[in-house]
Write a protein that holds these residues in place. Structure first.
Motif, PDB file in Angstrom:
ATOM      1  N   ASN A 118     -37.480 -11.119 -23.307  1.00 42.18           N
ATOM      2  CA  ASN A 118     -37.903  -9.716 -23.265  1.00 42.18           C
ATOM      3  C   ASN A 118     -36.772  -8.764 -22.874  1.00 42.18           C
ATOM      4  O   ASN A 118     -37.024  -7.610 -22.504  1.00 42.18           O
ATOM      5  CB  ASN A 118     -39.075  -9.561 -22.291  1.00 42.18           C
ATOM      6  N   ASP A 119     -35.522  -9.265 -22.951  1.00 44.99           N
ATOM      7  CA  ASP A 119     -34.339  -8.439 -22.669  1.00 44.99           C
ATOM      8  C   ASP A 119     -34.405  -7.759 -21.299  1.00 44.99           C
ATOM      9  O   ASP A 119     -34.074  -6.589 -21.148  1.00 44.99           O
ATOM     10  CB  ASP A 119     -34.178  -7.355 -23.756  1.00 44.99           C
ATOM     11  N   LEU A 120     -34.795  -8.537 -20.294  1.00 42.26           N
ATOM     12  CA  LEU A 120     -34.958  -7.968 -18.960  1.00 42.26           C
ATOM     13  C   LEU A 120     -33.773  -8.213 -18.031  1.00 42.26           C
ATOM     14  O   LEU A 120     -33.563  -7.449 -17.088  1.00 42.26           O
ATOM     15  CB  LEU A 120     -36.237  -8.520 -18.302  1.00 42.26           C
ATOM     16  N   ILE A 121     -33.013  -9.285 -18.269  1.00 47.58           N
ATOM     17  CA  ILE A 121     -31.910  -9.576 -17.361  1.00 47.58           C
ATOM     18  C   ILE A 121     -30.567  -9.507 -18.092  1.00 47.58           C
ATOM     19  O   ILE A 121     -30.491  -9.631 -19.311  1.00 47.58           O
ATOM     20  CB  ILE A 121     -32.056 -10.941 -16.649  1.00 47.58           C
ATOM     21  N   THR A 122     -29.530  -9.328 -17.302  1.00 47.66           N
ATOM     22  CA  THR A 122     -28.191  -9.068 -17.816  1.00 47.66           C
ATOM     23  C   THR A 122     -27.434 -10.348 -18.149  1.00 47.66           C
ATOM     24  O   THR A 122     -27.435 -11.306 -17.359  1.00 47.66           O
ATOM     25  CB  THR A 122     -27.384  -8.263 -16.772  1.00 47.66           C
ATOM     26  N   ASP A 123     -26.795 -10.353 -19.296  1.00 50.74           N
ATOM     27  CA  ASP A 123     -25.863 -11.420 -19.653  1.00 50.74           C
ATOM     28  C   ASP A 123     -24.632 -11.252 -18.766  1.00 50.74           C
ATOM     29  O   ASP A 123     -23.943 -10.236 -18.814  1.00 50.74           O
ATOM     30  CB  ASP A 123     -25.502 -11.281 -21.132  1.00 50.74           C
ATOM     31  N   LEU A 124     -24.357 -12.260 -17.943  1.00 48.08           N
ATOM     32  CA  LEU A 124     -23.255 -12.179 -16.987  1.00 48.08           C
ATOM     33  C   LEU A 124     -21.912 -12.612 -17.569  1.00 48.08           C
ATOM     34  O   LEU A 124     -20.890 -12.528 -16.885  1.00 48.08           O
ATOM     35  CB  LEU A 124     -23.575 -13.041 -15.756  1.00 48.08           C
ATOM     36  N   THR A 125     -21.919 -13.051 -18.821  1.00 50.09           N
ATOM     37  CA  THR A 125     -20.686 -13.545 -19.429  1.00 50.09           C
ATOM     38  C   THR A 125     -19.531 -12.546 -19.342  1.00 50.09           C
ATOM     39  O   THR A 125     -18.410 -12.925 -18.983  1.00 50.09           O
ATOM     40  CB  THR A 125     -20.930 -13.943 -20.897  1.00 50.09           C
ATOM     41  N   PRO A 126     -19.744 -11.262 -19.664  1.00 48.76           N
ATOM     42  CA  PRO A 126     -18.630 -10.304 -19.573  1.00 48.76           C
ATOM     43  C   PRO A 126     -18.061 -10.177 -18.167  1.00 48.76           C
ATOM     44  O   PRO A 126     -16.856  -9.930 -18.002  1.00 48.76           O
ATOM     45  CB  PRO A 126     -19.264  -8.986 -20.037  1.00 48.76           C
ATOM     46  N   TYR A 127     -18.900 -10.342 -17.154  1.00 52.41           N
ATOM     47  CA  TYR A 127     -18.427 -10.264 -15.776  1.00 52.41           C
ATOM     48  C   TYR A 127     -17.616 -11.507 -15.432  1.00 52.41           C
ATOM     49  O   TYR A 127     -16.557 -11.430 -14.791  1.00 52.41           O
ATOM     50  CB  TYR A 127     -19.616 -10.126 -14.816  1.00 52.41           C
ATOM     51  N   ILE A 128     -18.113 -12.659 -15.859  1.00 51.25           N
ATOM     52  CA  ILE A 128     -17.419 -13.920 -15.582  1.00 51.25           C
ATOM     53  C   ILE A 128     -16.041 -13.928 -16.221  1.00 51.25           C
ATOM     54  O   ILE A 128     -15.057 -14.374 -15.630  1.00 51.25           O
ATOM     55  CB  ILE A 128     -18.254 -15.109 -16.095  1.00 51.25           C
ATOM     56  N   GLN A 129     -15.932 -13.398 -17.431  1.00 51.92           N
ATOM     57  CA  GLN A 129     -14.687 -13.476 -18.182  1.00 51.92           C
ATOM     58  C   GLN A 129     -13.711 -12.349 -17.876  1.00 51.92           C
ATOM     59  O   GLN A 129     -12.547 -12.425 -18.263  1.00 51.92           O
ATOM     60  CB  GLN A 129     -15.000 -13.454 -19.686  1.00 51.92           C
ATOM     61  N   ASN A 130     -14.183 -11.328 -17.195  1.00 50.33           N
ATOM     62  CA  ASN A 130     -13.315 -10.176 -16.948  1.00 50.33           C
ATOM     63  C   ASN A 130     -12.121 -10.563 -16.081  1.00 50.33           C
ATOM     64  O   ASN A 130     -12.267 -11.217 -15.045  1.00 50.33           O
ATOM     65  CB  ASN A 130     -14.118  -9.062 -16.280  1.00 50.33           C
ATOM     66  N   LYS A 131     -10.918 -10.142 -16.494  1.00 54.97           N
ATOM     67  CA  LYS A 131      -9.699 -10.523 -15.787  1.00 54.97           C
ATOM     68  C   LYS A 131      -9.601  -9.900 -14.404  1.00 54.97           C
ATOM     69  O   LYS A 131      -8.920 -10.422 -13.520  1.00 54.97           O
ATOM     70  CB  LYS A 131      -8.478 -10.136 -16.616  1.00 54.97           C
ATOM     71  N   THR A 132     -10.306  -8.784 -14.180  1.00 54.47           N
ATOM     72  CA  THR A 132     -10.221  -8.091 -12.894  1.00 54.47           C
ATOM     73  C   THR A 132     -11.247  -8.585 -11.887  1.00 54.47           C
ATOM     74  O   THR A 132     -10.927  -8.850 -10.720  1.00 54.47           O
ATOM     75  CB  THR A 132     -10.392  -6.572 -13.095  1.00 54.47           C
ATOM     76  N   VAL A 133     -12.515  -8.729 -12.325  1.00 60.31           N
ATOM     77  CA  VAL A 133     -13.586  -9.072 -11.381  1.00 60.31           C
ATOM     78  C   VAL A 133     -14.198 -10.442 -11.656  1.00 60.31           C
ATOM     79  O   VAL A 133     -15.095 -10.879 -10.925  1.00 60.31           O
ATOM     80  CB  VAL A 133     -14.701  -8.006 -11.404  1.00 60.31           C
ATOM     81  N   GLY A 134     -13.743 -11.138 -12.695  1.00 56.21           N
ATOM     82  CA  GLY A 134     -14.388 -12.381 -13.081  1.00 56.21           C
ATOM     83  C   GLY A 134     -13.900 -13.610 -12.354  1.00 56.21           C
ATOM     84  O   GLY A 134     -13.164 -13.531 -11.355  1.00 56.21           O
ATOM     85  N   TRP A 135     -14.307 -14.757 -12.866  1.00 57.16           N
ATOM     86  CA  TRP A 135     -13.878 -16.045 -12.362  1.00 57.16           C
ATOM     87  C   TRP A 135     -12.783 -16.600 -13.264  1.00 57.16           C
ATOM     88  O   TRP A 135     -12.781 -16.371 -14.476  1.00 57.16           O
ATOM     89  CB  TRP A 135     -15.032 -17.059 -12.379  1.00 57.16           C
ATOM     90  N   THR A 136     -11.865 -17.334 -12.693  1.00 56.27           N
ATOM     91  CA  THR A 136     -10.929 -18.098 -13.502  1.00 56.27           C
ATOM     92  C   THR A 136     -11.672 -19.290 -14.102  1.00 56.27           C
ATOM     93  O   THR A 136     -12.802 -19.605 -13.699  1.00 56.27           O
ATOM     94  CB  THR A 136      -9.771 -18.623 -12.643  1.00 56.27           C
ATOM     95  N   ASP A 137     -11.054 -19.959 -15.051  1.00 52.29           N
ATOM     96  CA  ASP A 137     -11.650 -21.178 -15.609  1.00 52.29           C
ATOM     97  C   ASP A 137     -11.960 -22.179 -14.497  1.00 52.29           C
ATOM     98  O   ASP A 137     -13.024 -22.808 -14.479  1.00 52.29           O
ATOM     99  CB  ASP A 137     -10.691 -21.834 -16.601  1.00 52.29           C
ATOM    100  N   ALA A 138     -11.020 -22.308 -13.563  1.00 57.21           N
ATOM    101  CA  ALA A 138     -11.197 -23.271 -12.475  1.00 57.21           C
ATOM    102  C   ALA A 138     -12.388 -22.905 -11.598  1.00 57.21           C
ATOM    103  O   ALA A 138     -13.149 -23.771 -11.169  1.00 57.21           O
ATOM    104  CB  ALA A 138      -9.926 -23.350 -11.630  1.00 57.21           C
ATOM    105  N   GLU A 139     -12.567 -21.611 -11.338  1.00 60.07           N
ATOM    106  CA  GLU A 139     -13.684 -21.163 -10.499  1.00 60.07           C
ATOM    107  C   GLU A 139     -15.013 -21.395 -11.200  1.00 60.07           C
ATOM    108  O   GLU A 139     -15.998 -21.788 -10.561  1.00 60.07           O
ATOM    109  CB  GLU A 139     -13.513 -19.689 -10.155  1.00 60.07           C
TER     110      GLU A 139
END
Length: 438
Positions: A118-139
């Motif tokens: 129902n498109d209620l929650i956010t896809d977190l992928t852009p946050y995870i992949q972001n170079k500034t606020v995301g996680w590294t591959d290792a994280e």
């Protein structure tokens, strides 16, 4: 145990969710999943986090949240206790309908399935992949594999694992010593121990009232398949399914060497009173058992006994962000999610609650290993990681769980035969899946 209810694709995903957890992100996947997001909180932001933690669990969450708030200049997280998990689920759905959803909440994977549909929650992928606020591959790959996979839908990461537990065996060490018993590792040993311990007013084995929800574990331990998720077909009306239900029914109704919690609500109460010799319950109940058992019984924990194979469902909720939140609120929620799932915080959470750490680095950290050495009852849950699974992502999973748990319960309280109960459970479960797919 109070208010504890009752668990994979980097090679293909840019976010490192594949079974090959050490693979790197591909440029094409990055382009596919990356979206523009803010990377800085430029003004004060307050977000609400709806949860269902109580007692010592809530106090621990409050401590962690206060530490996070104190570390921030522009983010304030406000905790809102919504009662039981059932209460939380109902309030979240009501809030979605009235367009008053919180920014963050706890959510089980079957709730998340409905939210995603129902498109209620956010896809977190852009946050995870972001170079500034995301996680590294290792994280990212440091998140325990089964928890990464549980939060992945169609190559997208929708949640961050939080309070994760699994079922373990609690047993009265004095009773076991007096009867020259060791912690059972197989169904046969479990049945034998239950038979030996059942004497006088003591029943050998105990099961939670919600045992029906955990029926997939028993089917898989018997060597069966519970559901074919690819075909969305129920498969537990099988020889293995009947073997599992017959085993449970024989112990409870025929041999009278096991009981359900019944009016006690949770098995930890009769266990710590000495009314049962052992029981199967959530590892998140360790703190409750410890407090209740003090001065009354001596006890220990062990991994679940198995039949043909080991199997245990990892349970507990994930952290989600609702899509109705503003961009700055979503970023604030992501920062809080990173904090709660960090190595230091997941260790603190696990040490104080009985849940398991969600990071490999935490499991291997000297602080956690020392805690396990000093508190061996916490070891049983993580010893089962290799046998852990999560419930498949299926449309209609919530209704399906309700359908089969109701029928399994009917058998164990003596209202239906094994054959009729499993037949009805399978039919009603398939009806739930079919209805959801229309």
């Amino acid at each position: 145990m109070k208010k504890i209810v009752n668990l994979f694709l980097v090679c293909l995903l840019a976010i490192g969710l594949a079974a090959c957890s050490t693979a790197s992100k591909s440029t094409d996947s990055k382009k596919q999943n990356t979206a523009e997001i803010p990377t800085k909180i430029d003004k004060p932001v307050t977000i609400e986090f709806w949860h269902a933690m109580t007692g010592g669990l809530e106090k621990t969450l409050q401590t962690m949240t206060q530490e996070f708030n104190d570390s921030q200049s522009n983010i304030t997280v406000k905790l809102v206790n919504q009662g039981t998990y059932d209460d939380l689920n109902k309030k979240l759905m009501a809030a979605a309908k009235s367009h008053t959803s919180p920014v963050m909440a706890q959510a089980y994977e079957d709730w998340m399935q409905d939210y995603i549909n129902n498109d209620l929650i956010t896809d977190l992928t852009p946050y995870i992949q972001n170079k500034t606020v995301g996680w590294t591959d290792a994280e990212l790959n440091d998140i325990v594999k089964v928890f990464r996979e549980e939060n992945t839908w169609n190559n997208k990461f929708y949640g961050v694992p939080f309070n994760k537990s699994t079922e373990i065996l609690y047993y009265n060490t004095d009773m076991f010593k007096d009867n020259n018993l060791k912690a059972p590792t197989t169904w046969k040993e479990l049945e034998k121990a239950a038979q030996t311990l059942t004497k006088g007013n003591v029943v050998g084995m105990g099961f939670e009232n919600a045992i029906g929800l955990n029926f997939p574990t028993w089917v898989q331990q018997a060597g069966g398949q519970f559901v074919d998720s690819d075909k969305e077909k129920v498969t537990f009306d099988s020889a293995e399914g009947k073997k599992a239900l017959t085993f449970l029914n024989d112990m409870v109704n025929n041999k009278k060497i096991a009981r359900l919690a019944g009016e006690d609500n949770y098995m930890s109460d009769p266990f710590t009173r000495g009314d049962v010799g052992m029981y199967i319950g959530s590892s998140a109940g360790i703190s409750f058992v410890g407090a209740s058992a003090q001065g009354k019984i001596n006890w220990a924990t062990a991994p679940l006994p198995a039949d043909k194979q080991a199997s245990t469902q990892f349970q507990g909720t994930n952290l989600v962000t609702f899509d109705s939140a503003e961009d700055q609120q979503k970023l604030a929620a992501w920062e809080f999610m990173k904090f709660l799932s960090s190595k230091e915080q997941t260790i603190f959470w696990a040490k104080n609650t009985g849940y398991v750490p969600v990071r490999e680095s935490a499991l291997n950290d000297p602080e956690w290993k020392k805690h396990i050495e000093e508190n061996p009852n916490y070891a049983a849950a993580e010893e089962q990681f290799d046998a852990g699974y999560y419930f498949p992502h299926l449309n209609g999973a919530f209704a399906m769980k309700s359908a089969y748990s109701t029928e399994i319960q009917a058998v164990l309280v003596g209202k239906k035969s094994v054959d009729q109960g499993i037949k009805d459970a399978a039919k009603n479960s398939q009806d739930a899946l079919d209805k959801a797919s229309k």
